[in-house]
Design a protein around this motif. Structure first.
Motif, PDB file in Angstrom:
ATOM      1  N   GLY A 108       9.475   9.514   2.549  1.00 53.65           N
ATOM      2  CA  GLY A 108       8.819   9.120   3.790  1.00 53.65           C
ATOM      3  C   GLY A 108       8.078   7.805   3.667  1.00 53.65           C
ATOM      4  N   MET A 109       7.297   7.638   2.600  1.00 52.40           N
ATOM      5  CA  MET A 109       6.516   6.419   2.411  1.00 52.40           C
ATOM      6  C   MET A 109       7.410   5.208   2.188  1.00 52.40           C
ATOM      7  SD  MET A 109       3.421   7.384   2.813  1.00 52.40           S
ATOM      8  CE  MET A 109       2.504   5.960   2.267  1.00 52.40           C
TER       9      MET A 109
ATOM     10  N   ALA B 145       7.998  15.277   4.917  1.00 53.99           N
ATOM     11  CA  ALA B 145       8.133  13.825   4.747  1.00 53.99           C
ATOM     12  C   ALA B 145       7.515  13.090   5.919  1.00 53.99           C
ATOM     13  CB  ALA B 145       9.611  13.449   4.594  1.00 53.99           C
ATOM     14  N   GLY B 146       7.684  13.634   7.107  1.00 51.83           N
ATOM     15  CA  GLY B 146       7.117  12.996   8.280  1.00 51.83           C
ATOM     16  C   GLY B 146       5.623  13.181   8.410  1.00 51.83           C
ATOM     17  N   ILE B 147       5.138  14.410   8.183  1.00 48.49           N
ATOM     18  CA  ILE B 147       3.711  14.717   8.358  1.00 48.49           C
ATOM     19  C   ILE B 147       2.843  13.869   7.441  1.00 48.49           C
ATOM     20  CG2 ILE B 147       1.941  16.485   8.025  1.00 48.49           C
ATOM     21  CD1 ILE B 147       4.049  18.538   8.868  1.00 48.49           C
ATOM     22  N   GLN B 148       3.142  13.907   6.161  1.00 48.57           N
ATOM     23  CA  GLN B 148       2.298  13.210   5.194  1.00 48.57           C
ATOM     24  C   GLN B 148       2.334  11.701   5.415  1.00 48.57           C
ATOM     25  OE1 GLN B 148       0.234  14.657   3.304  1.00 48.57           O
ATOM     26  NE2 GLN B 148       0.954  16.768   3.323  1.00 48.57           N
TER      27      GLN B 148
ATOM     28  N   PHE C 113       0.127  10.801   8.380  1.00 45.17           N
ATOM     29  CA  PHE C 113      -1.286  10.919   8.016  1.00 45.17           C
ATOM     30  C   PHE C 113      -1.735   9.746   7.155  1.00 45.17           C
ATOM     31  CE2 PHE C 113      -4.805  12.936   5.527  1.00 45.17           C
ATOM     32  CZ  PHE C 113      -5.642  13.174   6.604  1.00 45.17           C
ATOM     33  N   LEU C 114      -0.888   9.327   6.212  1.00 41.53           N
ATOM     34  CA  LEU C 114      -1.248   8.239   5.308  1.00 41.53           C
ATOM     35  C   LEU C 114      -1.206   6.870   5.986  1.00 41.53           C
ATOM     36  CD1 LEU C 114       0.674   9.446   2.127  1.00 41.53           C
ATOM     37  CD2 LEU C 114      -1.804   9.387   2.405  1.00 41.53           C
ATOM     38  N   ALA C 115      -0.380   6.744   7.018  1.00 46.76           N
ATOM     39  CA  ALA C 115      -0.187   5.430   7.634  1.00 46.76           C
ATOM     40  C   ALA C 115      -0.885   5.267   8.976  1.00 46.76           C
ATOM     41  CB  ALA C 115       1.313   5.166   7.808  1.00 46.76           C
TER      42      ALA C 115
ATOM     43  N   TYR D  61       0.839  -1.206   0.000  1.00 43.54           N
ATOM     44  CA  TYR D  61       0.000   0.000   0.000  1.00 43.54           C
ATOM     45  C   TYR D  61       0.874   1.257   0.000  1.00 43.54           C
ATOM     46  CZ  TYR D  61      -3.618   3.252   1.728  1.00 43.54           C
ATOM     47  OH  TYR D  61      -4.479   4.305   1.885  1.00 43.54           O
ATOM     48  N   ASN D  62       1.882   1.291   0.865  1.00 46.98           N
ATOM     49  CA  ASN D  62       2.737   2.474   0.968  1.00 46.98           C
ATOM     50  C   ASN D  62       3.662   2.617  -0.235  1.00 46.98           C
ATOM     51  OD1 ASN D  62       1.725   3.312   3.491  1.00 46.98           O
ATOM     52  ND2 ASN D  62       2.985   1.815   4.545  1.00 46.98           N
TER      53      ASN D  62
END
Length: 452
Positions: A403-404, A275-278, A281-283, A61-62
């Protein structure tokens, strides 16, 4: 500069209302929980097969989202160049909005098949459809934001950008929460909508929610497209090669940054903490489902807390920036994010997860809104705003990819001794680097002010 008419500014904010439903339902709540539920326990360690390779289901997914962001980062300069040449950011924004909303609706076909003896099975074809639709919906969403963000400096002067940017995020949170509540009712009261069988109750409500998101996004966006302006013929740029010019424009922006040290330092800091924020939020939903084993209803409650708290949070942070300054306020927000990463590593209960969600919500919308307006304020006065915001968006997308991919890679490599908890802790390093560079940005800005 002249302030745009109120109806135009509200139309710009309305696109946040329209598209934030995607960010909440598809990115953050129902789709990640649905994906985790129908892909787990297929192979050892929750692995799935895609394009001939086995992946941990959440890592796939990531990785897929990371691939979508790579595409957006590569496309952004080309699209910006074409839109400058045509002088019509609005039409390109409309195209990607339409594409994204269509693929949201097509996620309806991402579903397991019932077995004759009971239970379900997810075919390889259905998994492929789900991954590809998710990727193209993501591309549509983020590519449309390239053009949406670039409208801000065209509509209001410097002194109003923090407030209008925060208004857009606030409208987005309100709109997304309204649709989320409707989807929540469908998911948890399926009998009210005619879903009576076990299969229908488990799988139809989420799929209906995906269709509703696509329709909501496309429908309300028409208000924005009706009122947002198109450039006049005189404002359009003559380009010999629109496909290479976008990258030349990025090079031009980079060259200008050498003479704008404060903006350059800010972009470096933005790269790291974004990189950390998104990624968080996504994970977040995946973390709650896999590490805490929370059911879908508790995951949705957590994200709802984040969204509801984010509304006053964006306003509070906007007001704080007016009193203490943008950079100082951003540094305070990043410190909260560092604490949130540490807290997530030691989170084991639903109450702890709710509390962590409230903390994240307070700074989620505010830091994104303030970052956008700070960049806009540090930009030089120019009519070529799309090129500068293309650079901003490319920076954000590359950071997101890093990040992802980092999150997914660490989870795969440490799946038997920490997994996602190690991934979350690793994100803290990004926030720490962002904090350091924000400090350097503030120091340089103060020096230049003293010299002036």
């Amino acid at each position: 500069m002249q302030i745009a008419p109120r109806k135009v500014i509200n139309a710009w904010c309305m696109y946040d209302w329209a598209n934030s439903a995607y960010n909440l339902v598809i990115t953050s709540t129902i789709f990640p929980a649905y994906y985790e539920a129908i892909t787990k326990n297929r192979l050892p360690d929750n692995e799935v097969e895609f394009l001939g390779r086995k992946f941990v289901n959440t890592a796939l997914y990531n990785y897929a989202l990371g691939a979508a962001f790579i595409v957006v980062a590569f496309m952004s300069p080309i699209l910006t160049s074409i839109s400058d040449y045509r002088g019509n950011k609005r039409n390109f924004m409309r195209f990607f909005c339409t594409m994204g909303s269509i693929f949201c609706c097509l996620l309806y076909f991402f579903a397991p098949q019932p077995l004759a003896g009971g239970g379900t099975t997810l075919s390889q074809r259905s998994l492929d459809v789900g991954i590809f639709c998710m990727v193209f919906a993501c591309i549509g969403f983020w590519a449309s934001l390239v053009f949406y963000n670039s409208f801000l400096p065209d509509l209001v002067p410097h002194r109003l950008r923090d407030r209008i940017s925060a208004r857009g995020y606030t409208w987005g949170y309100i709109g997304s929460v309204i649709l989320q509540v409707l989807c929540f009712i469908i998911v948890f009261f399926p009998d009210l909508f005619g879903f009576h069988s076990t299969y229908a109750k488990d799988f139809m409500p989420p799929r209906v929610s995906f269709v509703l998101v696509g329709l909501w996004w496309f429908g309300f966006a028409q208000i924005s497209f009706r009122y947002l302006p198109i450039s006049t013929v005189k404002e359009r740029h003559e380009r010999k090669n629109v496909f290479t010019n976008g990258f030349l424009e990025l090079k031009k922006v980079w060259s200008q940054l050498k003479h704008m040290p404060v903006l350059k330092l800010f972009l470096v800091s933005f790269f790291w903490y974004s990189a950390g924020i998104q990624t968080v939020f996504l994970a977040a939903t995946q973390f709650g489902a896999k590490e805490l084993h929370l059911p879908t209803d508790k995951l949705i409650i957590t994200i709802m807390i984040i969204q509801l708290v984010a509304i006053p949070g964006a306003i509070i942070i906007s007001r704080a920036s007016e009193r203490f300054g943008n950079i100082q306020t951003l540094m305070a927000c990043v410190l909260v994010w560092i604490g949130a990463c540490i807290g997530a590593y030691y989170t084991y209960t639903d109450i702890q997860f709710y509390f962590l969600g409230a903390i994240v919500g307070l700074v989620m919308g505010g830091i994104q809104s303030l970052s956008r307006s700070t960049y806009s304020n540090l930009m030089p006065d120019t009519k070529d705003t799309a090129s500068f915001f293309s650079f901003y968006d490319v920076t954000e997308k590359i950071a997101l990819v890093m990040g992802m991919f980092t999150f997914a890679y660490i989870e795969e490599r440490t799946i038997r001794f920490g997994g996602m908890r190690n991934s979350v802790l690793a994100l803290m390093v990004f926030f720490m680097l962002g904090f350091v560079w924000l400090g350097l940005t503030m120091r340089k800005a103060n020096r230049l002010t003293q010299q002036a």
